[in-house]
Design a protein around this motif. Sequence first.
Motif, PDB file in Angstrom:
ATOM      1  N   CYS A 104       0.810  -1.222   0.000  1.00  0.00           N
ATOM      2  CA  CYS A 104       0.000   0.000   0.000  1.00  0.00           C
ATOM      3  C   CYS A 104       0.840   1.267   0.000  1.00  0.00           C
ATOM      4  N   GLY A 105       2.152   1.126   0.172  1.00  0.00           N
ATOM      5  CA  GLY A 105       3.015   2.302   0.181  1.00  0.00           C
ATOM      6  C   GLY A 105       4.449   1.928   0.496  1.00  0.00           C
ATOM      7  N   ALA A 106       5.354   2.880   0.317  1.00  0.00           N
ATOM      8  CA  ALA A 106       6.772   2.622   0.570  1.00  0.00           C
ATOM      9  C   ALA A 106       7.467   3.902   1.004  1.00  0.00           C
ATOM     10  N   SER A 107       8.582   3.730   1.675  1.00  0.00           N
ATOM     11  CA  SER A 107       9.434   4.858   2.054  1.00  0.00           C
ATOM     12  C   SER A 107      10.872   4.476   1.810  1.00  0.00           C
ATOM     13  N   SER A 108      11.714   5.468   1.595  1.00  0.00           N
ATOM     14  CA  SER A 108      13.136   5.207   1.381  1.00  0.00           C
ATOM     15  C   SER A 108      13.952   6.315   2.018  1.00  0.00           C
ATOM     16  N   THR A 109      15.121   5.955   2.504  1.00  0.00           N
ATOM     17  CA  THR A 109      16.032   6.923   3.108  1.00  0.00           C
ATOM     18  C   THR A 109      17.437   6.671   2.588  1.00  0.00           C
ATOM     19  N   VAL A 110      18.285   7.690   2.703  1.00  0.00           N
ATOM     20  CA  VAL A 110      19.694   7.520   2.381  1.00  0.00           C
ATOM     21  C   VAL A 110      20.499   8.215   3.461  1.00  0.00           C
ATOM     22  N   SER A 111      21.561   7.584   3.905  1.00  0.00           N
ATOM     23  CA  SER A 111      22.382   8.166   4.960  1.00  0.00           C
ATOM     24  C   SER A 111      23.852   7.965   4.651  1.00  0.00           C
ATOM     25  N   GLU A 112      24.644   8.902   5.147  1.00  0.00           N
ATOM     26  CA  GLU A 112      26.087   8.873   4.996  1.00  0.00           C
ATOM     27  C   GLU A 112      26.665   9.428   6.281  1.00  0.00           C
ATOM     28  N   ALA A 113      27.821   8.934   6.683  1.00  0.00           N
ATOM     29  CA  ALA A 113      28.411   9.334   7.965  1.00  0.00           C
ATOM     30  C   ALA A 113      28.490  10.851   8.076  1.00  0.00           C
ATOM     31  N   LEU A 140      27.728   4.638   1.848  1.00  0.00           N
ATOM     32  CA  LEU A 140      26.380   5.194   1.724  1.00  0.00           C
ATOM     33  C   LEU A 140      25.366   4.072   1.939  1.00  0.00           C
ATOM     34  N   THR A 141      24.298   4.363   2.693  1.00  0.00           N
ATOM     35  CA  THR A 141      23.287   3.348   2.999  1.00  0.00           C
ATOM     36  C   THR A 141      21.899   3.832   2.599  1.00  0.00           C
ATOM     37  N   VAL A 142      21.207   3.019   1.833  1.00  0.00           N
ATOM     38  CA  VAL A 142      19.826   3.283   1.437  1.00  0.00           C
ATOM     39  C   VAL A 142      18.932   2.250   2.116  1.00  0.00           C
ATOM     40  N   THR A 143      17.794   2.710   2.638  1.00  0.00           N
ATOM     41  CA  THR A 143      16.795   1.769   3.145  1.00  0.00           C
ATOM     42  C   THR A 143      15.525   1.903   2.319  1.00  0.00           C
ATOM     43  N   LEU A 144      14.881   0.770   2.102  1.00  0.00           N
ATOM     44  CA  LEU A 144      13.599   0.737   1.391  1.00  0.00           C
ATOM     45  C   LEU A 144      12.608  -0.009   2.272  1.00  0.00           C
ATOM     46  N   SER A 145      11.525   0.655   2.660  1.00  0.00           N
ATOM     47  CA  SER A 145      10.503   0.043   3.508  1.00  0.00           C
ATOM     48  C   SER A 145       9.206  -0.088   2.727  1.00  0.00           C
ATOM     49  N   LEU A 146       8.594  -1.261   2.802  1.00  0.00           N
ATOM     50  CA  LEU A 146       7.316  -1.539   2.152  1.00  0.00           C
ATOM     51  C   LEU A 146       6.259  -1.775   3.222  1.00  0.00           C
ATOM     52  N   PHE A 187      20.304  -1.079  -7.474  1.00  0.00           N
ATOM     53  CA  PHE A 187      20.623  -0.116  -8.523  1.00  0.00           C
ATOM     54  C   PHE A 187      20.502   1.313  -8.021  1.00  0.00           C
ATOM     55  N   ALA A 188      19.523   1.573  -7.146  1.00  0.00           N
ATOM     56  CA  ALA A 188      19.353   2.920  -6.605  1.00  0.00           C
ATOM     57  C   ALA A 188      20.574   3.360  -5.812  1.00  0.00           C
ATOM     58  N   VAL A 189      21.113   2.479  -4.973  1.00  0.00           N
ATOM     59  CA  VAL A 189      22.285   2.862  -4.184  1.00  0.00           C
ATOM     60  C   VAL A 189      23.493   3.063  -5.098  1.00  0.00           C
ATOM     61  N   SER A 190      23.594   2.282  -6.170  1.00  0.00           N
ATOM     62  CA  SER A 190      24.673   2.483  -7.145  1.00  0.00           C
ATOM     63  C   SER A 190      24.565   3.851  -7.803  1.00  0.00           C
ATOM     64  N   CYS A 191      23.337   4.250  -8.151  1.00  0.00           N
ATOM     65  CA  CYS A 191      23.121   5.558  -8.772  1.00  0.00           C
ATOM     66  C   CYS A 191      23.469   6.686  -7.807  1.00  0.00           C
ATOM     67  N   LEU A 192      23.103   6.533  -6.551  1.00  0.00           N
ATOM     68  CA  LEU A 192      23.396   7.578  -5.565  1.00  0.00           C
ATOM     69  C   LEU A 192      24.888   7.717  -5.330  1.00  0.00           C
ATOM     70  N   VAL A 193      25.614   6.595  -5.329  1.00  0.00           N
ATOM     71  CA  VAL A 193      27.075   6.652  -5.198  1.00  0.00           C
ATOM     72  C   VAL A 193      27.669   7.357  -6.410  1.00  0.00           C
ATOM     73  N   ARG A 194      27.164   7.018  -7.580  1.00  0.00           N
ATOM     74  CA  ARG A 194      27.643   7.673  -8.801  1.00  0.00           C
ATOM     75  C   ARG A 194      27.328   9.161  -8.789  1.00  0.00           C
ATOM     76  N   ASP A 195      26.115   9.522  -8.325  1.00  0.00           N
ATOM     77  CA  ASP A 195      25.736  10.936  -8.232  1.00  0.00           C
ATOM     78  C   ASP A 195      26.692  11.689  -7.314  1.00  0.00           C
ATOM     79  N   ARG A 196      27.035  11.070  -6.187  1.00  0.00           N
ATOM     80  CA  ARG A 196      27.939  11.706  -5.233  1.00  0.00           C
ATOM     81  C   ARG A 196      29.298  11.962  -5.878  1.00  0.00           C
ATOM     82  N   SER A 197      29.803  10.971  -6.611  1.00  0.00           N
ATOM     83  CA  SER A 197      31.089  11.141  -7.293  1.00  0.00           C
ATOM     84  C   SER A 197      31.005  12.225  -8.359  1.00  0.00           C
ATOM     85  N   TYR A 198      29.876  12.275  -9.050  1.00  0.00           N
ATOM     86  CA  TYR A 198      29.673  13.268 -10.102  1.00  0.00           C
ATOM     87  C   TYR A 198      29.670  14.680  -9.519  1.00  0.00           C
TER      88      TYR A 198
END
Length: 238
Positions: A39-48, A122-128, A150-161
Amino acid sequence: MAVHEQVDRWGDESAEAALPGRRLSELAEQAVRCTADCCGASSTVSEAGAERPAAVTHPDLAGLVAVQLRSGDGPIPAALERGGPVDTADLLHDERWPDYRAMALDSGVRSCVTLPFRRSGLTVTLSLYSFRPGALENASHGPVRALGEFAVSCLVRDRSYRAALTELDQLGTALRTRPVVDQACGIVMHVLGCDADAAFGVLRRISQGTNRKLSDVASGVVSRRGRGLERDLAALLN
């Protein structure tokens, strides 16, 4: 939309797509679409040492995320500590996380699962979430895992970019200001009869002592051609 089509969309290098919030929103939305009885989802991303952005597919879920981040108790903190999926088949009969549980049940949520994804610090969480008990028992083994990886890979790439863009901007600034700094060093060398290293040291001391950019100090020296600065420059030579 199929998972492979979403992967193609996430390959976009546009500035909008590179925003962490945009990545998280797309992850949560696609996870709901490819998970039955969700019925829904949430996601977070964290870095030290960094802020923890989050995204939800429904406003009611924002409170569920907030109460966990505030209290440090709930499926998200548990998944981060465990390093693996954390689920509950029926919150009505689960005694863990009392604050989170009460808020979830008040929203009609009966079952949930949280998956963590870690890469390069970098840590991503996905909650359903589901209104039905036991509805998400196999979700952690479905397509949402591929989406999360794939999402965490994209976020790591975004950070490098973004880091590369910052470095290029700093390099561009340095290249633009280098000529005036070199010219100022030449003037100081002529006025004081010193070598290039000593002249640069004088400019740097002025910059530090006046809390001004080195390029601004150099521009001031160049504009005056060193006139009237002999005594002040000499005092900084030693």
